[in-house]
Design an enzyme around this catalytic site. Structure first.
Site, PDB file in Angstrom:
ATOM      1  N   PRO A 101      61.185  -1.293 -65.286  1.00 30.82           N
ATOM      2  CA  PRO A 101      60.414  -0.065 -65.093  1.00 30.82           C
ATOM      3  C   PRO A 101      61.256   1.163 -65.454  1.00 30.82           C
ATOM      4  O   PRO A 101      62.455   1.195 -65.155  1.00 30.82           O
ATOM      5  CB  PRO A 101      60.083  -0.071 -63.595  1.00 30.82           C
ATOM      6  CG  PRO A 101      60.279  -1.471 -63.146  1.00 30.82           C
ATOM      7  CD  PRO A 101      61.318  -2.074 -64.039  1.00 30.82           C
ATOM      8  N   GLY A 105      65.403   4.036 -61.548  1.00 30.09           N
ATOM      9  CA  GLY A 105      66.739   3.689 -61.069  1.00 30.09           C
ATOM     10  C   GLY A 105      67.150   2.266 -61.406  1.00 30.09           C
ATOM     11  O   GLY A 105      68.086   1.723 -60.830  1.00 30.09           O
ATOM     12  N   GLY A 107      67.998   1.307 -64.538  1.00 30.73           N
ATOM     13  CA  GLY A 107      68.882   1.294 -65.711  1.00 30.73           C
ATOM     14  C   GLY A 107      68.194   0.935 -67.019  1.00 30.73           C
ATOM     15  O   GLY A 107      68.829   0.379 -67.919  1.00 30.73           O
ATOM     16  N   SER A 108      66.906   1.279 -67.142  1.00 27.78           N
ATOM     17  CA  SER A 108      66.181   0.844 -68.348  1.00 27.78           C
ATOM     18  C   SER A 108      66.763   1.478 -69.624  1.00 27.78           C
ATOM     19  O   SER A 108      66.907   0.795 -70.632  1.00 27.78           O
ATOM     20  CB  SER A 108      64.680   1.116 -68.202  1.00 27.78           C
ATOM     21  OG  SER A 108      64.344   2.351 -68.722  1.00 27.78           O
ATOM     22  N   ALA A 111      69.969  -0.285 -70.619  1.00 25.38           N
ATOM     23  CA  ALA A 111      69.736  -1.670 -71.064  1.00 25.38           C
ATOM     24  C   ALA A 111      69.156  -1.686 -72.482  1.00 25.38           C
ATOM     25  O   ALA A 111      69.567  -2.505 -73.312  1.00 25.38           O
ATOM     26  CB  ALA A 111      68.799  -2.380 -70.089  1.00 25.38           C
ATOM     27  N   ASP A 152      75.732   2.876 -65.181  1.00 23.57           N
ATOM     28  CA  ASP A 152      74.613   2.073 -65.706  1.00 23.57           C
ATOM     29  C   ASP A 152      75.055   1.221 -66.893  1.00 23.57           C
ATOM     30  O   ASP A 152      74.856   0.003 -66.914  1.00 23.57           O
ATOM     31  CB  ASP A 152      73.465   2.986 -66.179  1.00 23.57           C
ATOM     32  CG  ASP A 152      72.654   3.535 -65.034  1.00 23.57           C
ATOM     33  OD1 ASP A 152      73.197   3.597 -63.918  1.00 23.57           O
ATOM     34  OD2 ASP A 152      71.485   3.910 -65.251  1.00 23.57           O
TER      35      ASP A 152
END
Ligand code: PMV
Length: 313
Positions: A101, A105, A107-108, A111, A152
């Site tokens: 999502p 929070g 870390g999208s 990533a 992150d």
């Protein structure tokens, strides 16, 4: 046709958010149940150097040249080209998808960046080392976050729990035994950049007060590191809740986050707190594996739009 792909997990912060931006320690873990995935397929029939970006989650299906240069996807691709000293990319399609999502929070952004860096450097025939992957993703994080700590990108690159201090060597955190965390999403999306900026403004106005809060968060995080190493879950739970109280004082909680934290604890969690930038996004709750489902249902009943049960090992 050969293709190059990379899948990268999400992450969640257990201790130390915000304070970590000011040099205090934080603890974060990868969340493998959600992933960002990038697949690069060569396109031999397209005109030379045509790079098509397909990112359905953010409504992009376009030629790379047509995207604004400050778009984080363009930025990360440009940085890989610069790192590898490559002028142009052979024609290909870069497909980006993610179950992480956004603005929650988890870390999208980091990533997705890491998955692009890994798959693209592979496609260009020179896979980059983790440290360089992390450094590039950190630079891109600045677009998402303003002044990111770097936590992150570090966690998602190494896919291990970390005890992190900005500009220090990474310390991998190995728990004495696996433990279980329930993550609950308020469904409220607040960009981390906004809360980081608000905290910065408060810090500029009242440095003394904020440093006292950060230092208290830092000492909780250091104790939590020992509890995780020793497997002292009785100590770890209350530390989460104490960290939450300090984040409330910092002004980054919300009534929705507080409600989920309270309900998780009422349902039997050992402790709980908001996670990440705050004002929205997720909470984390520590539980035994046996109670995890009960706590997840209690959090959902209290209004969470999604829960994830994850084991930290
Ligand atoms: O909202 P998240 O999980 O991406 O984390 C933000 C954590 C902060 O400490 C608030 C900012 C940072 O860069 O570390």
């Amino acid at each position: 046709m050969p293709h190059f792909s990379a899948s990268v997990p999400g992450k969640i912060i257990l201790f130390g958010e915000h304070a970590v931006v000011y040099g205090y320690p934080a603890i974060a873990i990868p969340v493998n149940k959600v992933q960002a995935k990038v697949v690069i397929t060569p396109n031999i029939y397209a005109a030379e150097h045509t790079v098509i970006i397909i990112a359905p989650d953010v409504g992009i299906h376009n030629d790379l040249d047509k995207l604004p240069i400050r778009n984080p996807l363009c930025d990360v691709i440009q940085r890989v080209k610069t790192e590898l000293k490559v002028d142009s990319i052979p024609s290909c399609t870069i497909k980006i998808s993610s179950t992480i999502p956004v603005a929650a929070g988890l870390g999208s952004g980091a990533a997705v960046s890491v998955a692009i860096i890994r798959s693209l450097s592979g496609f260009l025939g020179r896979p980059l080392q983790d440290e360089i992957v992390s450094n590039i993703a950190y630079e891109v994080e600045k677009i998402h976050h303003g002044t990111p700590s770097g936590i992150d990108n570090t966690v998602v690159v190494y896919n291990k729990p970390v005890y992190f201090i900005k500009n220090h060597p990474i310390e991998q955190l190995v728990p004495w035994q696996p433990f279980t965390i329930v993550i609950g999403d308020t469904g409220i999306k607040v960009p981390t950049k906004d809360t980081v900026r608000e905290v910065r403004q408060k810090w500029e106005k009242n440095q003394r007060k904020l440093e006292i809060l950060f230092s208290a968060i830092g000492s909780i995080t250091r104790t939590a590191r020992q509890s995780i190493k020793k497997g002292d879950w009785e100590q770890l739970g209350p530390l989460l809740t104490e960290n939450h109280a300090l984040l409330q004082e910092l002004g980054v909680s919300s009534k929705e986050l507080d409600h989920l934290v309270d309900e998780a604890i009422k349902a039997g969690a050992e402790g709980a707190k908001l996670s990440g930038g705050g004002k929205g996004g997720n909470i984390v709750a520590l539980t035994s594996i046996e109670k995890a489902e009960v706590i997840a249902s209690a959090i959902e009943k209290a209004g969470a739009v999604r829960t994830i049960i994850t084991t930290v090992k």
